[in-house]
Motif scaffolding. Structure first.
Motif, mmCIF file in Angstrom:
data_model
loop_
_atom_site.group_PDB
_atom_site.id
_atom_site.type_symbol
_atom_site.label_atom_id
_atom_site.label_comp_id
_atom_site.label_asym_id
_atom_site.label_seq_id
_atom_site.Cartn_x
_atom_site.Cartn_y
_atom_site.Cartn_z
ATOM 1 N N TRP A 70 0.797 -1.080 -0.363
ATOM 2 C CA TRP A 70 0.131 -0.492 -0.126
ATOM 3 C C TRP A 70 1.463 1.242 0.243
ATOM 4 C CZ3 TRP A 70 -1.091 -4.174 3.040
ATOM 5 C CH2 TRP A 70 -2.260 -5.033 2.808
ATOM 6 N N ASN A 72 2.302 4.746 0.077
ATOM 7 C CA ASN A 72 1.859 6.231 -0.217
ATOM 8 C C ASN A 72 2.784 7.183 0.681
ATOM 9 O OD1 ASN A 72 1.107 6.365 2.331
ATOM 10 N ND2 ASN A 72 -1.092 4.456 2.062
ATOM 11 N N ALA A 73 2.403 8.041 1.084
ATOM 12 C CA ALA A 73 3.519 8.973 1.828
ATOM 13 C C ALA A 73 4.057 8.597 3.200
ATOM 14 C CB ALA A 73 2.287 10.153 2.012
ATOM 15 N N TYR A 74 2.533 7.916 3.935
ATOM 16 C CA TYR A 74 2.567 7.458 5.177
ATOM 17 C C TYR A 74 3.420 6.127 5.087
ATOM 18 C CZ TYR A 74 1.989 6.177 9.815
ATOM 19 O OH TYR A 74 2.465 6.173 11.926
ATOM 20 N N THR A 75 2.668 5.375 4.718
ATOM 21 C CA THR A 75 3.282 3.749 4.645
ATOM 22 C C THR A 75 4.652 3.905 4.898
ATOM 23 O OG1 THR A 75 2.946 3.572 2.775
ATOM 24 C CG2 THR A 75 1.317 3.087 4.410
ATOM 25 N N GLN A 76 5.402 4.573 3.678
ATOM 26 C CA GLN A 76 6.741 4.971 2.827
ATOM 27 C C GLN A 76 7.770 5.946 4.489
ATOM 28 O OE1 GLN A 76 6.078 6.727 -0.873
ATOM 29 N NE2 GLN A 76 5.851 4.326 -1.611
ATOM 30 N N SER A 106 8.297 13.733 5.251
ATOM 31 C CA SER A 106 7.380 12.860 4.006
ATOM 32 C C SER A 106 5.957 12.667 5.312
ATOM 33 C CB SER A 106 7.609 11.754 4.192
ATOM 34 O OG SER A 106 9.161 11.754 3.216
#
Length: 207
Positions: A70, A72-76, A106
């Motif tokens: 998944w 996205n900015a937060y998971t990365q 991020s």
């Protein structure tokens, strides 16, 4: 999860790290899905603080899986955050600094912010530490609102007092250390956090 998170924090601040490690290992047993990402960030923060490399690696594997499936900015940002904590544990401080800043830039997460402020405090970078603790203070309500262990606020006051003393800001160091003492000194005078705050308080009384 929340019970283990509270137990982990409580054992840590009351000087029982072995018991805290038991709880943080339970915290890491979460399914690898986006809704668990913030809890995994918290688990990683405590695992680094407790020196639990095995649990940190377990959280890293979960964070990497979430970021892969998944993206996205937060998971990365979460994956980068955990990588930073592993670098910190490995004493690769330049890499830890770079990755913590990248994670913070991020996507916002209160645990990345706390870890950044603690990193700068632990490495004696007093100006940066002061800025990040001030930033953390503006977001401290999210600790309560999201149901995190509230004792982390008192730990933050101690670290902020340390950073203020490092910058020779006696009044702020006195105020922050006094906050710790006001909350815990009467019932917990022998705790390391209380004794550390007492030492800063005594040496920072306004002239």
């Amino acid at each position: 999860y929340q019970a283990n998170e509270f137990l982990c924090g409580l054992y840590y601040v009351t000087d029982h790290p072995q018991l805290a490690r038991r709880s943080v290992r339970e915290m890491a047993d979460l399914p690898s899905f986006p809704p668990t990402a913030r809890s995994l960030a918290c688990a990683a923060s405590w695992a680094r603080r407790l020196g639990d490399n095995e649990t940190l690696a377990k959280v890293r594997a979960s964070a990497s899986q979430i970021a892969f499936r998944w993206p996205n900015a937060y998971t990365q940002a979460l994956e980068t955050h955990v990588k930073a904590l592993q670098s910190w544990r490995s004493n690769d401080l330049p890499d830890a600094r770079k990755l913590l800043l990248a994670s913070s830039g991020s996507a916002f997460d209160v645990w990345t912010l706390f870890d950044l402020a603690e990193f700068f405090t632990q490495t004696g970078q007093w100006e940066a530490a002061g800025q990040y603790w001030e930033n953390f203070e503006t977001h401290r309500g999210s600790i309560i609102a999201n149901g995190w262990f509230p004792g982390v606020l008192i730990l933050g006051w101690l670290y902020r007092a340390v950073a203020a003393r490092g910058r020779n800001e006696r009044r702020l160091a006195f105020q922050c250390s006094q906050n710790v003492l006001d909350h815990w000194s009467n019932s917990n005078p022998r705790l390391r956090i209380v004794q550390a705050a007492g030492n800063i308080n005594a040496s920072s009384k306004p002239l």
